[in-house]
Each structure stands twice: as C-alpha cells, then as structure tokens.
Design a protein around this motif. Structure first.
Motif, PDB file in Angstrom:
ATOM      1  N   TYR A 108       1.020  -1.172  -0.032  1.00 44.69           N
ATOM      2  CA  TYR A 108      -0.081   0.003   0.071  1.00 44.69           C
ATOM      3  C   TYR A 108       0.769   1.135  -0.071  1.00 44.69           C
ATOM      4  CZ  TYR A 108      -3.391  -3.485   1.497  1.00 44.69           C
ATOM      5  OH  TYR A 108      -4.241  -4.487   1.738  1.00 44.69           O
ATOM      6  N   PRO A 109       0.312   2.288  -0.573  1.00 46.69           N
ATOM      7  CA  PRO A 109       1.124   3.590  -0.486  1.00 46.69           C
ATOM      8  C   PRO A 109       0.921   4.296   0.834  1.00 46.69           C
ATOM      9  CG  PRO A 109      -0.854   3.767  -1.712  1.00 46.69           C
ATOM     10  CD  PRO A 109      -0.887   2.453  -1.472  1.00 46.69           C
ATOM     11  N   ARG A 110       1.924   5.027   1.265  1.00 43.55           N
ATOM     12  CA  ARG A 110       1.856   5.451   2.585  1.00 43.55           C
ATOM     13  C   ARG A 110       0.902   6.649   2.968  1.00 43.55           C
ATOM     14  NH1 ARG A 110       4.593  10.229   2.622  1.00 43.55           N
ATOM     15  NH2 ARG A 110       5.113  10.374   4.780  1.00 43.55           N
ATOM     16  N   ASP A 149       2.041   6.987   8.044  1.00 40.98           N
ATOM     17  CA  ASP A 149       3.310   7.168   7.170  1.00 40.98           C
ATOM     18  C   ASP A 149       4.296   6.024   7.066  1.00 40.98           C
ATOM     19  OD1 ASP A 149       2.693  10.041   7.425  1.00 40.98           O
ATOM     20  OD2 ASP A 149       3.531  10.198   9.663  1.00 40.98           O
ATOM     21  N   GLY A 150       4.217   4.833   7.591  1.00 41.30           N
ATOM     22  CA  GLY A 150       5.004   3.878   7.293  1.00 41.30           C
ATOM     23  C   GLY A 150       4.320   2.849   6.144  1.00 41.30           C
ATOM     24  N   GLN A 195      -8.393   7.155  14.058  1.00 38.07           N
ATOM     25  CA  GLN A 195      -7.647   6.030  14.222  1.00 38.07           C
ATOM     26  C   GLN A 195      -6.308   5.989  14.120  1.00 38.07           C
ATOM     27  OE1 GLN A 195      -9.949   2.444  12.895  1.00 38.07           O
ATOM     28  NE2 GLN A 195     -11.787   3.611  13.050  1.00 38.07           N
ATOM     29  N   CYS A 196      -5.973   6.773  13.056  1.00 37.25           N
ATOM     30  CA  CYS A 196      -4.428   6.855  12.513  1.00 37.25           C
ATOM     31  C   CYS A 196      -3.635   7.493  13.276  1.00 37.25           C
ATOM     32  CB  CYS A 196      -4.653   6.878  10.875  1.00 37.25           C
ATOM     33  SG  CYS A 196      -5.234   5.593   9.904  1.00 37.25           S
TER      34      CYS A 196
END
Length: 141
Positions: free
Chosen positions: A21-23, A109-110, A132-133
């Motif tokens: 997945y993209p960050r 971010d990761g 949540q993130c």
C-alpha cells in the motif's frame, strides 16, 4: 578438561515484506456490482477534500464495461491499478480482513494499515478513520 561448545548463530529473521500500500493514503476498493461503491465514487470530491492531508486512491476490484464506466468519474491521479504482484498481496491481505465490498483502508506514514471501514465511505467515515490513524498527541491538539 576444557569443554568447547559450538553454537551456530541464530537464523536471521526473514525480511519483512514491503507494504503493498502507498503511505498515508485512504484506499477505496470498488466494483461495478457494489452499490455502496457507486455512492463513494459519486462523493469522490468530498472524500478527497476531507481526507487531506491523506491521499486517496481508488482500486477497481473487477473489470468490464460497467466498471470502466463507473471509474470515469474518478480523477486519473486517484485511480490506482496495482501491478499483478501488488494485487496478489492486496487481495491476500483483504481476504483476511473482509468478506466483501464496500471496504476501505487507511495507511499511516509507514504504509501500515491503521484504520478500515466495511461501510460506504463519506466525509464522516473519513474523519473517523483519520482519528484512528493519528497519534494521541496529534488528536488532543
């Protein structure tokens, strides 16, 4: 008498697979047969606006004339057609997380999944996923 022990080094841990997945992205998985997916596409501008600073990607999970017609409403920069290797990793991951569509995830971010939704996405759902993130320190500011 001296005793010598020969100890083999512990085997190296397998390298973690890179995230498919993209960050820092909200990813909407859509299909032509999924009615809530059509509603998400109809709201794509709102979803993109509310999702900022997260990016948004739309991943088609089927193909055909109806699917392509639905995707015409998606900005080209937002449409993501993963490579075959990425798609295999994604579908394997999704099979563990959901039984069907609609389904959306958000990555940090990761590029690690930090939120998901099994409901159709709108601005309210995007905000809940972002909450949540975010680390607690950011939420409390």
């Amino acid at each position: 008498m001296a005793i010598f022990l020969l100890v083999a080094p512990a085997p190296a841990a397998p390298a973690a697979e890179p995230s498919p997945y993209p960050r820092r992205t909200l990813i909407l998985f859509v299909a032509a047969w999924c009615a809530p997916c059509h509603a998400e596409i109809a709201r794509i501008d709102e979803i993109m606006r509310v999702a900022q600073p997260y990016g948004v990607k739309v991943v088609p999970m089927d193909s055909g004339r109806r699917g392509e017609a639905m995707l015409r409403r998606v900005p080209t920069a937002v449409l993501w057609r993963p490579t075959p290797g990425q798609l295999l990793a994604i579908t394997t991951d999704l099979a563990r997380r959901t039984t069907g569509l609609p389904f959306s995830i958000m990555t940090d971010d990761g590029a690690v999944l930090c939120a998901s939704s099994k409901a159709g996405v709108d601005g309210h759902v995007v905000r809940a996923m972002q909450a949540q993130c975010r680390p607690a320190a950011i939420i409390m500011q």
